[in-house]
Design an enzyme around this catalytic site. Sequence first.
Site, mmCIF file in Angstrom:
data_model
loop_
_atom_site.group_PDB
_atom_site.id
_atom_site.type_symbol
_atom_site.label_atom_id
_atom_site.label_comp_id
_atom_site.label_asym_id
_atom_site.label_seq_id
_atom_site.Cartn_x
_atom_site.Cartn_y
_atom_site.Cartn_z
ATOM 1 C CG ASP A 12 -1.914 -0.303 1.039
ATOM 2 O OD1 ASP A 12 -2.201 -1.772 0.505
ATOM 3 O OD2 ASP A 12 -2.515 -1.451 2.253
ATOM 4 C CE1 TYR A 30 3.644 -7.103 4.728
ATOM 5 C CE2 TYR A 30 2.605 -9.558 4.904
ATOM 6 C CZ TYR A 30 3.143 -8.262 3.904
ATOM 7 O OH TYR A 30 2.730 -8.086 2.828
ATOM 8 C CG ASP A 71 -5.680 1.715 5.301
ATOM 9 O OD1 ASP A 71 -7.074 2.529 5.015
ATOM 10 O OD2 ASP A 71 -5.090 1.546 4.427
ATOM 11 N NE ARG A 75 -5.062 -2.722 2.835
ATOM 12 C CZ ARG A 75 -6.122 -2.797 2.120
ATOM 13 N NH1 ARG A 75 -7.241 -2.302 1.889
ATOM 14 N NH2 ARG A 75 -5.721 -3.113 0.953
#
Length: 302
Positions: free
Chosen positions: A39, A67, A81, A174
């Site tokens: 993103d 992550y 998000d 997300r």
Amino acid sequence: MYNGIINIYKEAGFTSHDVVAKLRGILKQKKIGHTGTLDPEAVGVLPVCLGKGTKVCDLLTDKDKVYETVMRLGVVTDTQDMTGKILKEAPVRVTREALEAVLDQFRGDYDQVPPMYSALKVQGKKLYELAREGQIIERKARRVHIFELELLELETDGIHVHMRVHCSKGTYIRTLCHDIGERLGCGAAMERLTRTQVGVFKIEDAITLDQVETYVQNEQIDSVIRPIDSMFHMWPAGKTNVSVDRLLYNGNMLYQKDLALETGREPETGEKIRVYDSQGQFCAVYVYDGRRRMFKNEKMFV
């Protein structure tokens, strides 16, 4: 032309396509491809394939990823998000123990519905394009796997949760945050995301676009481009002789006698090997057919 893979640190504000476009300008070559989108506001590891290295893009896309994310509790947004429109807010009274209990429910296999704000295509259009038109399309859940889901910190404000996630390809962090919030009963949205690892590529070794430009100016760019064959280091190597080179370049099947294997043993059916020509140039990945006692070309890199 440069051939190989470069570990880029994608900065906030860039799309993955932006990174590729800028690298084409810096490296003065067109044949460049990335290995999976991040993103625009996310940062971190983005392996980028150059030249003949673009043939491994699909292999890197399939790799597990790691992550670190910050999840904000008590809010639900349309994008899942904090860049999106807030749809709902709720009070938060969540303890660390309650968080741990819910996180445990997501470890292992997990059926995840892809978000509307994603690049997945339905009937030729990306979901985020449909979402921006106000359309909500039914999406099928996809099985993903969460190898590790570690709670790093619950901030003293009680609403910011730091987590480390090791997951399979196709996992939306997300959506994971959104689903955890639903399970907690207060809602949640992703606030920050950093990708720290894709396969063998780690964030501590990643370089920014500005650093790439400096390496080019100093004529040192080759030092940060990972060779294509290094992606297949887990498989043994085989080398042809001069008389067999032409067959190799054409992708023909090769007899066992045509290859000098570094292992010096009989290969197993289905075993993959890295194949080099007589000059030591990496050319292909071959797989062994034990019944026919031959190696069959799986992927060429010449």
